[in-house]
Design a protein around this motif. Sequence first.
Motif, PDB file in Angstrom:
ATOM      1  N   ARG A 245      -0.328   4.893   2.365  1.00 48.63           N
ATOM      2  CA  ARG A 245      -0.285   5.170   0.862  1.00 48.63           C
ATOM      3  C   ARG A 245       0.937   4.268   0.193  1.00 48.63           C
ATOM      4  NH1 ARG A 245       2.499   5.948  -3.246  1.00 48.63           N
ATOM      5  NH2 ARG A 245       3.470   8.077  -2.578  1.00 48.63           N
ATOM      6  N   LYS A 246       2.200   4.416   0.345  1.00 50.61           N
ATOM      7  CA  LYS A 246       2.935   3.652   0.209  1.00 50.61           C
ATOM      8  C   LYS A 246       2.723   2.156   0.219  1.00 50.61           C
ATOM      9  CE  LYS A 246       6.827   7.304   0.730  1.00 50.61           C
ATOM     10  NZ  LYS A 246       7.324   7.757   1.606  1.00 50.61           N
ATOM     11  N   PHE A 247       2.205   1.673   1.358  1.00 47.13           N
ATOM     12  CA  PHE A 247       2.227  -0.084   1.044  1.00 47.13           C
ATOM     13  C   PHE A 247       0.502   0.035   0.260  1.00 47.13           C
ATOM     14  CE2 PHE A 247      -0.491  -3.043   4.061  1.00 47.13           C
ATOM     15  CZ  PHE A 247      -0.009  -3.950   4.108  1.00 47.13           C
ATOM     16  N   ILE A 248      -0.237   0.320   0.116  1.00 48.72           N
ATOM     17  CA  ILE A 248      -1.941   0.036  -0.412  1.00 48.72           C
ATOM     18  C   ILE A 248      -0.698  -0.064  -1.616  1.00 48.72           C
ATOM     19  CG2 ILE A 248      -3.516   1.329  -1.824  1.00 48.72           C
ATOM     20  CD1 ILE A 248      -4.673   2.104   1.033  1.00 48.72           C
ATOM     21  N   SER A 249      -0.112   1.273  -2.096  1.00 52.41           N
ATOM     22  CA  SER A 249       0.807   0.965  -3.452  1.00 52.41           C
ATOM     23  C   SER A 249       1.378  -0.038  -3.897  1.00 52.41           C
ATOM     24  CB  SER A 249       1.310   2.413  -3.766  1.00 52.41           C
ATOM     25  OG  SER A 249       0.438   3.171  -3.940  1.00 52.41           O
ATOM     26  N   LEU A 250       1.597  -0.571  -2.783  1.00 48.93           N
ATOM     27  CA  LEU A 250       2.933  -2.010  -2.732  1.00 48.93           C
ATOM     28  C   LEU A 250       1.724  -2.874  -3.484  1.00 48.93           C
ATOM     29  CD1 LEU A 250       5.352  -3.231  -2.484  1.00 48.93           C
ATOM     30  CD2 LEU A 250       5.482  -3.219  -0.124  1.00 48.93           C
ATOM     31  N   VAL A 251       1.340  -3.157  -2.171  1.00 43.60           N
ATOM     32  CA  VAL A 251       0.249  -4.415  -1.735  1.00 43.60           C
ATOM     33  C   VAL A 251      -0.544  -4.057  -3.418  1.00 43.60           C
ATOM     34  CG1 VAL A 251      -1.775  -5.461  -1.244  1.00 43.60           C
ATOM     35  CG2 VAL A 251      -0.633  -4.608   0.143  1.00 43.60           C
ATOM     36  N   PHE A 252      -0.837  -2.587  -3.865  1.00 49.27           N
ATOM     37  CA  PHE A 252      -1.205  -3.011  -5.251  1.00 49.27           C
ATOM     38  C   PHE A 252      -0.917  -3.991  -6.543  1.00 49.27           C
ATOM     39  CE2 PHE A 252      -2.794  -0.783  -9.770  1.00 49.27           C
ATOM     40  CZ  PHE A 252      -3.857  -1.189  -9.540  1.00 49.27           C
ATOM     41  N   SER A 253       0.782  -3.461  -5.838  1.00 50.87           N
ATOM     42  CA  SER A 253       1.331  -3.847  -7.541  1.00 50.87           C
ATOM     43  C   SER A 253       1.407  -5.648  -7.718  1.00 50.87           C
ATOM     44  CB  SER A 253       2.815  -3.371  -7.286  1.00 50.87           C
ATOM     45  OG  SER A 253       4.165  -3.543  -7.831  1.00 50.87           O
ATOM     46  N   ILE A 254       2.062  -5.668  -6.330  1.00 47.36           N
ATOM     47  CA  ILE A 254       1.974  -6.929  -5.968  1.00 47.36           C
ATOM     48  C   ILE A 254       0.660  -8.036  -6.634  1.00 47.36           C
ATOM     49  CG2 ILE A 254       1.831  -9.201  -4.412  1.00 47.36           C
ATOM     50  CD1 ILE A 254       3.419  -7.316  -2.268  1.00 47.36           C
ATOM     51  N   ILE A 255      -0.211  -7.479  -6.117  1.00 41.71           N
ATOM     52  CA  ILE A 255      -1.337  -7.451  -6.830  1.00 41.71           C
ATOM     53  C   ILE A 255      -1.904  -8.153  -8.170  1.00 41.71           C
ATOM     54  CG2 ILE A 255      -4.216  -8.258  -6.663  1.00 41.71           C
ATOM     55  CD1 ILE A 255      -4.063  -6.993  -4.211  1.00 41.71           C
ATOM     56  N   TYR A 256      -1.371  -6.754  -8.840  1.00 44.91           N
ATOM     57  CA  TYR A 256      -1.951  -6.594 -10.175  1.00 44.91           C
ATOM     58  C   TYR A 256      -0.794  -7.104 -11.080  1.00 44.91           C
ATOM     59  CZ  TYR A 256      -1.293  -3.200 -14.291  1.00 44.91           C
ATOM     60  OH  TYR A 256      -2.240  -3.119 -16.225  1.00 44.91           O
ATOM     61  N   PHE A 257       0.664  -6.692 -11.111  1.00 43.87           N
ATOM     62  CA  PHE A 257       1.491  -7.833 -11.519  1.00 43.87           C
ATOM     63  C   PHE A 257       1.278  -9.343 -11.054  1.00 43.87           C
ATOM     64  CE2 PHE A 257       2.974  -3.911 -11.823  1.00 43.87           C
ATOM     65  CZ  PHE A 257       3.510  -3.283 -12.931  1.00 43.87           C
ATOM     66  N   ARG A 258       0.745  -9.721 -10.252  1.00 47.28           N
ATOM     67  CA  ARG A 258       0.425 -11.540  -9.772  1.00 47.28           C
ATOM     68  C   ARG A 258       1.545 -11.606  -9.322  1.00 47.28           C
ATOM     69  NH1 ARG A 258      -3.514 -13.619 -15.278  1.00 47.28           N
ATOM     70  NH2 ARG A 258      -5.099 -12.230 -14.541  1.00 47.28           N
ATOM     71  N   ASN A 259       2.199 -10.690  -8.168  1.00 45.44           N
ATOM     72  CA  ASN A 259       3.322 -11.352  -7.672  1.00 45.44           C
ATOM     73  C   ASN A 259       2.718 -12.103  -6.578  1.00 45.44           C
ATOM     74  OD1 ASN A 259       5.684  -9.971  -8.977  1.00 45.44           O
ATOM     75  ND2 ASN A 259       4.931  -7.996  -7.918  1.00 45.44           N
ATOM     76  N   PRO A 260       3.607 -13.555  -6.419  1.00 43.19           N
ATOM     77  CA  PRO A 260       3.647 -14.273  -4.958  1.00 43.19           C
ATOM     78  C   PRO A 260       3.375 -13.436  -3.967  1.00 43.19           C
ATOM     79  CG  PRO A 260       5.518 -14.252  -5.356  1.00 43.19           C
ATOM     80  CD  PRO A 260       5.310 -13.694  -6.098  1.00 43.19           C
ATOM     81  N   PHE A 261       1.672 -13.385  -3.164  1.00 43.29           N
ATOM     82  CA  PHE A 261       1.387 -13.041  -1.711  1.00 43.29           C
ATOM     83  C   PHE A 261       1.877 -14.034  -0.303  1.00 43.29           C
ATOM     84  CE2 PHE A 261      -0.792 -11.253   1.485  1.00 43.29           C
ATOM     85  CZ  PHE A 261      -0.539  -9.057   1.395  1.00 43.29           C
ATOM     86  N   THR A 262       3.269 -13.969  -0.354  1.00 43.26           N
ATOM     87  CA  THR A 262       3.620 -14.890   0.731  1.00 43.26           C
ATOM     88  C   THR A 262       3.558 -14.864   2.182  1.00 43.26           C
ATOM     89  OG1 THR A 262       6.405 -13.576   1.463  1.00 43.26           O
ATOM     90  CG2 THR A 262       5.502 -14.971  -1.179  1.00 43.26           C
ATOM     91  N   LEU A 263       3.844 -15.958   3.403  1.00 39.11           N
ATOM     92  CA  LEU A 263       3.079 -15.479   4.805  1.00 39.11           C
ATOM     93  C   LEU A 263       4.198 -14.254   4.350  1.00 39.11           C
ATOM     94  CD1 LEU A 263       2.442 -17.256   7.387  1.00 39.11           C
ATOM     95  CD2 LEU A 263       4.671 -18.495   7.215  1.00 39.11           C
TER      96      LEU A 263
END
Length: 330
Positions: A280-298
Amino acid sequence: MNLSTRVVLATGGVFLGCCSGVVFLELLVKLDPGAGNLITAAQFAFIALEGFVFTSKFGQAKRVISLRDYALLVAMFFLTSVCNNYVFEFNVPMTLHMIIRGGSLISNMCLGTLILKRRYRLSQYISVVMISLGIFICTYFSSPDLVDKKENLDSTAKADIFWWLVGVLLLVLALFVSSYMGVTQELLYRRHGKCAREALYYTHLLPLPAFLLMQDNIRTHWNLAFAGESYQLPLLGVAVPLILLYLLGNVLAQHLCISSVYALTTECSSLTVTLILTLRKFISLVFSIIYFRNPFTLYHWLGTVLVFVGTLMFADVIRVPKRTQAVKQE
């Protein structure tokens, strides 16, 4: 309702409640960054009130587990919270804080082996390491203070390494106390039967007096809520403070989240519950990356693959070849 259905519903409640709660929490913090005590007090008060009416039957229902056992759970929860919050006084950066707390799967497996005498499949050991490593990678490269504080961390570590180590040790202590709390709950349910609703009620009722120590801070931010921005309710035509609307959303989401977690503790082992909460924490982290448009790196892709494959391995969808007879499954 069979076991699998209850587990699926509880798992769905964890993801829906906890993730939506995080969204409302971010909205609240944007409007009032210092409202943490108000938010926590509101969550505990609502859950305790709901439990008093529907679980305790206005104090008439007979208690299954003793207050001493509940007091132990509350004490461990309080110690964990204090340690996790106090470590920032020792210059422990948020990055390291999040990474160490992400090791709950490993600490839970260690205590399960030592206390519950469990033996796990080889695939479970590998999957726990993979998931933990994936969480570490994603957390580390998503931390907003990674670039800004890396130099500060180095200088702090050189200048005051002793207190920095004290902070790290406190984090590790909190990690194992939290895992031990999960193991204790599992043992209590074994001894007394399934009573998740009762446990939810008493673990939120007993800490309420502690909030009296924070009453000035809570009152201040309650007044700030009424002095802030308002929202006009469409049907009723009443102006309501926006903070209170977000607070209501957070409280309801947190109730769904925590009640689902307690329901899971009666149906699954503490390790499985920890796995679900970690995901759940991992999904929240990924959602935060997408929502705030942070770079999704290698590195994020690498961490995601490790978590995904590790989860499939833990669920026995991907199997490790066995040379010897399978050990007793959790």
